[in-house]
Design a protein around this motif. Structure first.
Motif, short mmCIF file in Angstrom:
data_model
loop_
_atom_site.label_atom_id
_atom_site.label_comp_id
_atom_site.label_asym_id
_atom_site.label_seq_id
_atom_site.Cartn_x
_atom_site.Cartn_y
_atom_site.Cartn_z
N MET A 24 0.85 -1.16 0.00
CA MET A 24 0.00 0.00 0.00
C MET A 24 0.90 1.24 0.00
N ASN A 25 0.62 2.17 -0.90
CA ASN A 25 1.45 3.37 -0.96
C ASN A 25 0.84 4.49 -0.12
N GLY A 26 1.53 5.61 -0.08
CA GLY A 26 1.09 6.73 0.74
C GLY A 26 -0.26 7.28 0.34
N TYR A 27 -0.51 7.32 -0.97
CA TYR A 27 -1.78 7.85 -1.44
C TYR A 27 -2.94 6.97 -0.99
N GLU A 28 -2.75 5.66 -1.06
CA GLU A 28 -3.81 4.74 -0.62
C GLU A 28 -4.06 4.87 0.89
N HIS A 29 -2.99 5.03 1.66
CA HIS A 29 -3.16 5.25 3.10
C HIS A 29 -3.92 6.55 3.36
N TYR A 30 -3.60 7.58 2.59
CA TYR A 30 -4.28 8.87 2.76
C TYR A 30 -5.78 8.74 2.47
N LYS A 31 -6.11 8.04 1.38
CA LYS A 31 -7.53 7.87 1.04
C LYS A 31 -8.27 7.07 2.12
N LEU A 32 -7.61 6.04 2.67
CA LEU A 32 -8.24 5.28 3.75
C LEU A 32 -8.40 6.15 5.00
N ALA A 33 -7.43 6.99 5.28
CA ALA A 33 -7.54 7.89 6.43
C ALA A 33 -8.75 8.81 6.26
N GLU A 34 -8.93 9.34 5.05
CA GLU A 34 -10.11 10.18 4.79
C GLU A 34 -11.40 9.39 4.98
N LYS A 35 -11.42 8.17 4.49
CA LYS A 35 -12.61 7.33 4.58
C LYS A 35 -12.97 7.05 6.03
N TYR A 36 -11.98 6.60 6.83
CA TYR A 36 -12.25 6.27 8.22
C TYR A 36 -12.54 7.51 9.06
N ALA A 37 -11.95 8.63 8.72
CA ALA A 37 -12.26 9.87 9.45
C ALA A 37 -13.72 10.26 9.20
N GLY A 38 -14.19 10.08 7.97
CA GLY A 38 -15.60 10.35 7.66
C GLY A 38 -16.52 9.38 8.38
N MET A 39 -16.10 8.13 8.47
CA MET A 39 -16.91 7.13 9.17
C MET A 39 -16.94 7.40 10.67
N ALA A 40 -15.86 7.94 11.21
CA ALA A 40 -15.80 8.21 12.64
C ALA A 40 -16.80 9.27 13.04
N HIS A 41 -17.13 10.13 12.11
CA HIS A 41 -18.09 11.20 12.40
C HIS A 41 -19.49 10.65 12.65
#
Length: 82
Positions: free
Chosen positions: A1-18
């Motif tokens: 997994m590259n940095g961009y994929e980690h970034y997209k997952l971070a955005e996804k989980y941050a949205g889900m955390a809301h």
């Protein structure tokens, strides 16, 4: 997994955390992926940049000319003054 994929997952989980029931867990997962994205970007900035542009469907911009040296700037300023 590259940095961009980690970034997209971070955005996804941050949205889900809301809106998730276990928001603390989702926020922790988002934080881990954001940290991994930062580590990947720091470790290999050139590959991260290329992956970021590729992920957005864009091409890397061409390299710009290097800045002129201090001596060239000073010489140009002296010629302009005279």
């Amino acid at each position: 997994m590259n940095g961009y994929e980690h970034y997209k997952l971070a955005e996804k989980y941050a949205g889900m955390a809301h809106s998730a029931y276990d928001s603390a867990d989702m926020a922790a997962i988002a934080q881990v992926h954001a940290t991994l994205a930062l580590a990947a970007a720091t470790a290999d900035a050139n590959n991260f940049k290329r992956d970021l542009y590729a992920g957005n469907g864009e091409e890397l911009p061409e390299k710009t000319a290097r800045r002129t040296s201090f001596a060239e700037k000073s010489s140009a300023a002296a010629n302009d003054f005279i």
